[in-house]
Design an enzyme around this catalytic site. Sequence first.
Site, PDB file in Angstrom:
ATOM      1  N   ASP A 138       0.837  -1.207   0.000  1.00  0.00           N
ATOM      2  CA  ASP A 138       0.000   0.000   0.000  1.00  0.00           C
ATOM      3  C   ASP A 138       0.871   1.255   0.000  1.00  0.00           C
ATOM      4  OD1 ASP A 138      -2.342   1.408  -0.052  1.00  0.00           O
ATOM      5  OD2 ASP A 138      -2.866   1.068   2.053  1.00  0.00           O
ATOM      6  N   ARG A 180       0.357   7.639  -2.877  1.00  0.00           N
ATOM      7  CA  ARG A 180       0.936   8.698  -2.037  1.00  0.00           C
ATOM      8  C   ARG A 180       2.414   8.900  -2.348  1.00  0.00           C
ATOM      9  NH1 ARG A 180      -1.167   6.034   3.247  1.00  0.00           N
ATOM     10  NH2 ARG A 180      -1.768   4.458   1.712  1.00  0.00           N
ATOM     11  N   ARG A 218      -0.246   8.810 -10.203  1.00  0.00           N
ATOM     12  CA  ARG A 218      -0.264   7.576  -9.402  1.00  0.00           C
ATOM     13  C   ARG A 218       0.452   6.413 -10.103  1.00  0.00           C
ATOM     14  NH1 ARG A 218      -3.754   7.190  -5.242  1.00  0.00           N
ATOM     15  NH2 ARG A 218      -4.139   4.999  -5.688  1.00  0.00           N
ATOM     16  N   HIS A 241       2.897   3.080  -8.968  1.00  0.00           N
ATOM     17  CA  HIS A 241       2.634   1.662  -9.243  1.00  0.00           C
ATOM     18  C   HIS A 241       3.835   1.025  -9.945  1.00  0.00           C
ATOM     19  CE1 HIS A 241      -1.348   2.131  -7.751  1.00  0.00           C
ATOM     20  NE2 HIS A 241      -1.836   2.788  -8.798  1.00  0.00           N
ATOM     21  N   SER A 263      -7.445  -5.627  -5.093  1.00  0.00           N
ATOM     22  CA  SER A 263      -8.571  -6.208  -4.361  1.00  0.00           C
ATOM     23  C   SER A 263      -9.841  -6.155  -5.209  1.00  0.00           C
ATOM     24  CB  SER A 263      -8.789  -5.445  -3.050  1.00  0.00           C
ATOM     25  OG  SER A 263      -9.259  -4.135  -3.311  1.00  0.00           O
ATOM     26  N   TRP A 323     -11.653  -2.576  -8.033  1.00  0.00           N
ATOM     27  CA  TRP A 323     -12.369  -2.392  -9.308  1.00  0.00           C
ATOM     28  C   TRP A 323     -13.167  -1.093  -9.293  1.00  0.00           C
ATOM     29  CZ3 TRP A 323     -10.919  -5.029 -13.377  1.00  0.00           C
ATOM     30  CH2 TRP A 323     -10.456  -6.344 -13.245  1.00  0.00           C
ATOM     31  N   ARG A 371     -12.099   1.770  -8.459  1.00  0.00           N
ATOM     32  CA  ARG A 371     -11.253   2.953  -8.736  1.00  0.00           C
ATOM     33  C   ARG A 371     -11.580   3.498 -10.121  1.00  0.00           C
ATOM     34  NH1 ARG A 371      -5.259   2.227  -6.032  1.00  0.00           N
ATOM     35  NH2 ARG A 371      -6.044   1.710  -3.962  1.00  0.00           N
ATOM     36  N   LEU A 380      11.073 -20.896  -4.364  1.00  0.00           N
ATOM     37  CA  LEU A 380      10.129 -19.973  -3.721  1.00  0.00           C
ATOM     38  C   LEU A 380       8.820 -20.009  -4.513  1.00  0.00           C
ATOM     39  CD1 LEU A 380       9.450 -17.368  -1.900  1.00  0.00           C
ATOM     40  CD2 LEU A 380      10.223 -16.050  -3.881  1.00  0.00           C
ATOM     41  N   ARG A 406      -5.152  -1.774   8.807  1.00  0.00           N
ATOM     42  CA  ARG A 406      -6.372  -2.554   8.543  1.00  0.00           C
ATOM     43  C   ARG A 406      -6.078  -3.669   7.553  1.00  0.00           C
ATOM     44  NH1 ARG A 406      -7.680   2.697   6.640  1.00  0.00           N
ATOM     45  NH2 ARG A 406      -7.200   2.929   4.413  1.00  0.00           N
TER      46      ARG A 406
END
Length: 230
Positions: A6, A10, A19, A23, A51, A55, A57, A117, A183
Amino acid sequence: VTVIMDGNGRWAKLRGQERLYGHKEGVESVRACTEFAVEKGIKYLSVFAFSEENWNRPEDEVTTLMGLMVKAMADEMDSLDRNGVRFVVLGNRSRLAPELNETIDACMARTEANDTLTLIIFLSYSGKWDILQAARTMALELLDNPEKRADVEGMSVADFDKYLITAGFPDPDLIVRTSGEHRLSNYLLWQGAYSEFYFTETLWPDFRKEEFRKALESFAKRDRRYGKVK
Ligand code: IPE
Ligand code: IPE
Ligand code: MG
């Protein structure tokens, strides 16, 4: 170890950028953390990339993110495969575009036999969706085969686990969330029942090996009791 990545937006805003810039830089953090996990001998690393709620956004951000996923998978696959990484995507794949699904299928098939992994990308995932799809599958199975009634009546937690999208993968020992949010945002609700949490103010694009090392150090000091008395 699993990470709720997250703070990309920002991070970009702090630099006066769109933004998307955050990303893109976030993909570099996934690469660094994957390398670190291989170095440390961690067997499972998963990341919450998108998440079910994401969708909602703005359409251009969703489109950009999906495009970035296709590109990142194409760019990273050689190196992941070379390093023995098994690549897995879990989530509501029916909502993904055909091109993305094809790329995912190709990457998963190519790295299927790797076992250094396992890198799991949770895409179009939410915890409530996962539990719901499990319950739905189970209910439909029972409707089709009423003789399964006794199995359902005697069902254990481990039996239910098999219906979740994460079937066959271990529950996370550690859930990391970056960017100062405290959260779960509908992530791994069932699987995280006994996970340890690590929260950091660091924004995801700045979360690299050193930050990952700090999270592991914190985890190493935890006393996990699972309801028992020690
Ligand atoms: C995490 O960064 C990436 C996704 C959820 C897709 P955000 O995009 O949530 O960045 P912030 O929280 O707005 O800074
Ligand atoms: C959680 O981040 C989802 C992912 C990291 C993929 P969000 O930025 O969407 O969460 P909220 O909206 O702040 O809870
Ligand atoms: Mg966010």
